[in-house]
Design a protein around this motif. Sequence first.
Motif, PDB file in Angstrom:
ATOM      1  N   LEU A 124      -7.105   9.148  -4.570  1.00 29.73           N
ATOM      2  CA  LEU A 124      -7.046   8.285  -3.374  1.00 29.73           C
ATOM      3  C   LEU A 124      -5.561   8.854  -2.800  1.00 29.73           C
ATOM      4  CD1 LEU A 124      -8.241   4.786  -4.379  1.00 29.73           C
ATOM      5  CD2 LEU A 124      -9.352   6.566  -3.060  1.00 29.73           C
ATOM      6  N   ALA A 125      -4.708   9.317  -3.524  1.00 28.89           N
ATOM      7  CA  ALA A 125      -3.453   9.629  -3.205  1.00 28.89           C
ATOM      8  C   ALA A 125      -3.459  10.880  -2.253  1.00 28.89           C
ATOM      9  CB  ALA A 125      -2.468   9.869  -4.227  1.00 28.89           C
ATOM     10  N   GLN A 126      -4.295  11.813  -2.695  1.00 30.28           N
ATOM     11  CA  GLN A 126      -4.659  13.047  -2.107  1.00 30.28           C
ATOM     12  C   GLN A 126      -5.164  12.744  -0.625  1.00 30.28           C
ATOM     13  OE1 GLN A 126      -7.128  14.912  -5.414  1.00 30.28           O
ATOM     14  NE2 GLN A 126      -6.916  16.571  -3.769  1.00 30.28           N
ATOM     15  N   VAL A 127      -5.922  11.890  -0.575  1.00 31.09           N
ATOM     16  CA  VAL A 127      -6.734  11.493   0.762  1.00 31.09           C
ATOM     17  C   VAL A 127      -5.356  10.827   1.691  1.00 31.09           C
ATOM     18  CG1 VAL A 127      -8.015   9.831   2.102  1.00 31.09           C
ATOM     19  CG2 VAL A 127      -8.831  11.000   0.006  1.00 31.09           C
ATOM     20  N   ILE A 128      -4.827   9.847   1.281  1.00 33.64           N
ATOM     21  CA  ILE A 128      -3.626   9.561   2.232  1.00 33.64           C
ATOM     22  C   ILE A 128      -2.671  10.394   2.616  1.00 33.64           C
ATOM     23  CG2 ILE A 128      -1.941   8.474   0.731  1.00 33.64           C
ATOM     24  CD1 ILE A 128      -2.439   5.621   2.179  1.00 33.64           C
ATOM     25  N   ALA A 129      -2.019  11.292   1.295  1.00 30.91           N
ATOM     26  CA  ALA A 129      -1.196  12.440   1.491  1.00 30.91           C
ATOM     27  C   ALA A 129      -1.623  13.364   2.561  1.00 30.91           C
ATOM     28  CB  ALA A 129      -0.896  13.012   0.312  1.00 30.91           C
TER      29      ALA A 129
ATOM     30  N   MET B 147     -15.761   4.191  -0.646  1.00 35.40           N
ATOM     31  CA  MET B 147     -15.384   3.115   0.250  1.00 35.40           C
ATOM     32  C   MET B 147     -14.046   3.217   0.864  1.00 35.40           C
ATOM     33  SD  MET B 147     -18.031   1.573   0.354  1.00 35.40           S
ATOM     34  CE  MET B 147     -19.784   1.310  -0.731  1.00 35.40           C
ATOM     35  N   ASN B 148     -13.319   3.959   0.086  1.00 32.00           N
ATOM     36  CA  ASN B 148     -11.880   4.068   0.744  1.00 32.00           C
ATOM     37  C   ASN B 148     -11.639   5.237   1.277  1.00 32.00           C
ATOM     38  OD1 ASN B 148     -10.540   1.634  -0.546  1.00 32.00           O
ATOM     39  ND2 ASN B 148     -11.554   2.492  -2.034  1.00 32.00           N
ATOM     40  N   PHE B 149     -12.422   6.262   1.572  1.00 34.52           N
ATOM     41  CA  PHE B 149     -12.024   7.501   1.987  1.00 34.52           C
ATOM     42  C   PHE B 149     -11.731   7.492   3.346  1.00 34.52           C
ATOM     43  CE2 PHE B 149     -13.449  11.706   3.988  1.00 34.52           C
ATOM     44  CZ  PHE B 149     -12.629  12.609   3.106  1.00 34.52           C
ATOM     45  N   ALA B 150     -12.377   7.076   4.188  1.00 29.61           N
ATOM     46  CA  ALA B 150     -12.224   6.685   5.793  1.00 29.61           C
ATOM     47  C   ALA B 150     -10.928   6.034   5.984  1.00 29.61           C
ATOM     48  CB  ALA B 150     -13.400   6.163   6.677  1.00 29.61           C
ATOM     49  N   ARG B 151     -10.865   4.824   5.387  1.00 30.79           N
ATOM     50  CA  ARG B 151      -9.745   3.914   5.416  1.00 30.79           C
ATOM     51  C   ARG B 151      -8.278   4.401   5.261  1.00 30.79           C
ATOM     52  NH1 ARG B 151     -11.784  -1.297   2.216  1.00 30.79           N
ATOM     53  NH2 ARG B 151     -12.976   0.384   1.131  1.00 30.79           N
ATOM     54  N   LEU B 152      -8.373   5.324   4.002  1.00 31.78           N
ATOM     55  CA  LEU B 152      -6.989   5.921   3.644  1.00 31.78           C
ATOM     56  C   LEU B 152      -6.806   6.749   4.653  1.00 31.78           C
ATOM     57  CD1 LEU B 152      -7.089   5.702  -0.200  1.00 31.78           C
ATOM     58  CD2 LEU B 152      -6.106   4.158   1.382  1.00 31.78           C
TER      59      LEU B 152
ATOM     60  N   GLN C 153      -7.355   6.979   7.880  1.00 32.71           N
ATOM     61  CA  GLN C 153      -6.722   6.474   8.816  1.00 32.71           C
ATOM     62  C   GLN C 153      -5.201   5.792   8.808  1.00 32.71           C
ATOM     63  OE1 GLN C 153      -9.448   4.007  11.105  1.00 32.71           O
ATOM     64  NE2 GLN C 153      -8.492   4.452  12.756  1.00 32.71           N
ATOM     65  N   VAL C 154      -5.154   5.334   7.631  1.00 30.92           N
ATOM     66  CA  VAL C 154      -3.765   4.648   7.273  1.00 30.92           C
ATOM     67  C   VAL C 154      -3.015   5.906   7.237  1.00 30.92           C
ATOM     68  CG1 VAL C 154      -2.309   3.734   5.620  1.00 30.92           C
ATOM     69  CG2 VAL C 154      -4.613   2.815   5.899  1.00 30.92           C
ATOM     70  N   GLY C 155      -3.157   7.075   6.723  1.00 34.33           N
ATOM     71  CA  GLY C 155      -2.328   8.038   6.495  1.00 34.33           C
ATOM     72  C   GLY C 155      -1.795   8.888   7.949  1.00 34.33           C
ATOM     73  N   ALA C 156      -2.982   8.858   8.552  1.00 29.82           N
ATOM     74  CA  ALA C 156      -2.835   9.204  10.092  1.00 29.82           C
ATOM     75  C   ALA C 156      -1.921   8.452  10.932  1.00 29.82           C
ATOM     76  CB  ALA C 156      -4.197   9.434  10.793  1.00 29.82           C
ATOM     77  N   THR C 157      -2.242   7.188  10.653  1.00 31.99           N
ATOM     78  CA  THR C 157      -1.382   6.186  11.473  1.00 31.99           C
ATOM     79  C   THR C 157       0.162   6.188  11.144  1.00 31.99           C
ATOM     80  OG1 THR C 157      -3.330   4.619  11.854  1.00 31.99           O
ATOM     81  CG2 THR C 157      -1.090   3.667  12.208  1.00 31.99           C
TER      82      THR C 157
ATOM     83  N   LEU D 156       0.763  -1.394  -0.097  1.00 35.07           N
ATOM     84  CA  LEU D 156      -0.013   0.011   0.070  1.00 35.07           C
ATOM     85  C   LEU D 156       0.945   1.365  -0.188  1.00 35.07           C
ATOM     86  CD1 LEU D 156      -3.036   0.832   0.239  1.00 35.07           C
ATOM     87  CD2 LEU D 156      -2.621   1.434   2.717  1.00 35.07           C
ATOM     88  N   LEU D 157       1.917   1.527   0.887  1.00 36.90           N
ATOM     89  CA  LEU D 157       2.233   2.626   1.222  1.00 36.90           C
ATOM     90  C   LEU D 157       3.864   2.336   1.444  1.00 36.90           C
ATOM     91  CD1 LEU D 157       1.475   5.554   1.308  1.00 36.90           C
ATOM     92  CD2 LEU D 157       1.059   5.292   3.660  1.00 36.90           C
TER      93      LEU D 157
END
Lengths: 154, 748
Positions: B78-83, B117-122, B124-128, B52-53
Motif C-alpha cells: 500500500l505504501a508503494q502505491v501511494i509513494a 480495494m485500495n489501489f485506486a483510492r491510494l 488518488q491520494v498520492g497524486a493529490t 493517513l499521510l
Amino acid sequence: MPIRLRVNGKPETFGGDADMPLLWFLRDYLHLTGTKYGCGAGLCGACTVHVDGAALRSCSTPMSAVDGHSVTTIEGLADDALHRLQVAWIEDSVPQCGYCQPGQIMQAAALIQRYVGGTISDEDIDQGMFGNICRCGTYTRIRTAIRKAVQEGS
Amino acid sequence: MKKEQLPCSSRRQFIQTMAQGATFVVAVKLLPIAGLATADDLPGGRWRPDILLSLDGTGLVTFTCHRSEMGQKVRVSLAQVIADELEADWDRIRVEQADGDARYGDQNTDGSQSVRMNFARLRQVGATVRLALETAAATIWKVPVSECLANMHVVTHTPSGKTLAYGQLAEVAASLPLPAPDQAKLKSRDQWKYIGRTVTDGDLLPIVSGRTVFGFDVNLPGMRTALIARPPVLFGSVKSFDKSAAMKVGGVEHVLELPALAPPAAFKALGGVAVVATDAWSAIKGRRALDVQWAPSVNDDYDSGEFAASLLKMTDVPGNSVRNEGDVEAALSSGNRIVSATYYVPHLAQAPMEPPCATARFEDGKVEMWVCTQSPQAVQESVSGALGIKKEAVTVHVTALGGAFGRKAKADFAVEAAILAREVGHPVKVMWTREDDIQHGYYHTVSAQRFDAALDAGGRAIAWRQRAAFPSILTTFNPAAKVPIPPELRGFIDNPFDIPNMRMEVDGAGAHVRIGWLRSVTALFFGFGAQSFACELAVAAGRDPKDYLLELIGPPRNVDLGKEVAFDNYGDPIDTHPLDTARLRNVIEIAARRAQWGRKMTPGTGLGIAACRSFSSYVATVVEVEVRKDGSLLLPAVYMAIDAGTVVNPDHVRAQCEGGAVYGLSCALAQVTARNGAVVQSNFHDYPVARINDAPKVIDVHIVESDAPPAGVGEAPVPPFAPALCNAIHAATGRRIRVLPIDRKALA
C-alpha cells in the motif's frame, strides 16, 4: 541455590521454579521476546535458541538443565553486524509474517556451522530444519538462503 | 503552530489538511466503494485528519497503514502505491500501523482485498498530495503550477531549474487549500516507479533480529498473564470448579469463571475458567492444577465421522438449485456415459504460528488493547458489546500478526482479555496455547460434494451436476441458518466450464463447532472437488487431463452467468472483474509449458494440473509428485502461473504463490475431527502441517503481465494445489483421492 547461566554473554540468575522452561525465563524475566512460543511441546521450533552453541527447543528445556550453561538467543546471534544468515534472509526476502523466523535462523545457524565454506545439500537442509514449522510456507526460500549463507562463508 | 485548515470548497471533498507545526497531514476516508466521501458522510461531521499521510519539515513521509500485517506485506504494497503517485523517495517513507477506527472504512484484512480495494483510492491520494506540493512550490516562486514538476521528493521549476525539497514545502502546502481530487492527474503506467516493482522492505530487519512486536510480545507495566480452561464442547459451560490447587501455585493471583457462552457464538468469549498469574509459566501451571467439571452441551453428541456420512447422504438427493442451464436430468438419463463421484473435505484449523493473543488495560471505563487482529474494528465492536461500553471507549492497537489465515479476523480472544482486565484491575494478556488454538477454533467447514457428469460418444462432457452440502459460516452468527450464503458459493456457482447442461445444488446443515474463514474459504473444497472431478472425466474419456480441462473451459469468452444466478464476485462489479476464460486458459497453458507437460514420467511419478479463478485471480498449478513405496510423497517441483491483474509488487505475489502452495499442501495433509463434541487433535503431532521436508523442492512461479485491475493474491494460490497434487498422485499410481486428508499409508 539459584540457577546461574549466561544469556547472550551476560550473567543471569534465577531463583524460581527450576522446572520452568527456559522460554519463559527469556520472555517474561529478561524480556527477550525474539524467542517465540509456538507449540510448547518441542514440535515447531519457534522457540529455538543455542545452549553452548547447540540448537535447543527452549519451550521444552527446564531452567534446571541450563544451570551453568551459556544461552544465545536471536538478539545475541550477532554482535554489531548481522549474522550471514540474517543477511541472506533479508536479501532473499524469506520472512512473510516473520513469527517463526528467529527460530528458523537459530536452527539454521547451528546447522551450517559444519558446512560453512563448503556446500550443503537440500537433503541436509531438510534434515536439519524439519523441526521448524513455517505456516506462511517460506520453506523454499529458507533453503535458498541457507545455501547462500553457506557458500558466502567460504 | 497549529492552525485549522478551511475545508476545500468542492462538494466532492475527501481530503482535509491541517498544519501541525511544519507537518502537512492528509486524511482520506477509505470507503469500500469507489466513490469518495463527502464532508457530510463523516461520522459526527468532523474527524481527526492525521490518520493517513503526513509530511514533516525534514521531508519524512509517514504513511499510516490501515490494514493488518500478517505476512502478506500490505504495509509495503500500500505504501508503494501511494509513494508512486506522490513521487516520493522510497527511502523517506515510514510506515505506521493504524489503530482500529471506523474513519478508515473497512479495516478487516480478509478476503484478499487490501490492494484490490485500495489501489485506486491510494493512487488518488498520492497524486493529490503531489499536486498540493507542486502548488506550494508555485506559490513560493509565484509561477504557474504547470511549470512545477514533482519528482523524487523534489519539486523543480522546469524553466529555471530551481528546486525545493518536499520537506521545505510542507508548511506552505499545509497552509493552502488542498486541490480537489479530480484536479490531480494520475501517472500513466509507464511512469510508475514503484508499482510493479520489488522494493526494499523495512520490516525485514526487525523480523530477523527478533525485534518485531507481535501480539505475544506485548508487555505493559503491571501486566498479568492469563490462560483459560474453555469448555471442551461448544456451548458447554462450567458445572463446578475447585480452584484451591490452582491458587496454591506460586504466581497465580486469581481464578475466576467467565460468563457462559450463549448462542450465537459470533465473536464472543467461549466461557470457562481463567487463571490469572504474574507470568506465563505460573498461569500454565495454574491451569494444569485447575479442576473443572463441565455441564452438558447441546453439541455433546457431535461426531465428525457420522456427520460426514450424513452430509454425503444429503448429496444423494436434490438440494436447492442455485444454477440451472439446459436439462441436466435428461442428459444424465438418456443413455449417455455417466461418471459419478463424491468428495469430502474435513474441518481444518488455520493454525497460525502465533496462536491468538490479546492484551487489555481497563481504566476509567475505557479499554486500551494490543491485539494481533485482522479486524480491529471487530475487536472494538465485540469488546464494547461484552463490556457494555461505547465502541469509542475501546482503543485497539494492532500489533504484527504471526500469521492469521482467517483465525484472527475473529475477536473472541480480545473479548476474553478485556473482560479479565476489568475483573482483576491490572492489564491482562490472554495467551492461547497451541492446544487452545487447535481445540477451540473457528474451523474450516466440513463439506460433501457429489458430481455426476454425462459424456457423449466422443468423451465430451454434455452434462455436469454438482451437489454440495456443508454447514455455513453463517451458523456461527445464527445457529438456525441452514443454507449457505452467496459468498460461500464462489468457485461453485461460477464454474466456467462450457457444458450445455449444468446444474448446481447446495444444501446446508447445522454446525456443532464454530465455523469460520480459513485462507481461500469455500474455494478450497470447491476447487478440490471440481478440479479433481474434471481430471476424472479426462481419464474416463481417455484424454490428456490438461487438454481436456481446456476443452471443458471452452473458447475464450467472458462467462455470463445470467441474472438469476446469485454470484457474489468478491465485492467487485462483473464488468471490472469478469469471468474471463481467456485468462484462465492462459495460466493453464503457461503452467503446463513451464512444467514441460506431456514429458515422459518414470513409474511412481506423475504430473497433475488444476486451475481456479478465485478472489478474481486466475491461478494454474502443476504438481510433480513421486509416490514412494512407503506412500510418502516427494514433490520435486510445482509450477504455478498467476494472472492477478495489475501487480503492485511481484515478489509479494511470488511469495504468496509459494506460501499458498505449501498452505494448500497442509490442507491436504491434516484434519480436525470431533468426538463427543470435542476436538480430538491438539498440537502439531496430530495436526501435521507441512514441514520443510514435505515442501516442494522447487516452486516455479510465473506472473502474467496484465493491465487489468488488481485482483486478490493472498488466497487464490491455495485452491488449485490439492487437486493438482491429487491429480498427480492419480497419474503416478492410478489411485484417485476423493477424501482429504490424503491417507499416505494407503498409498504404500
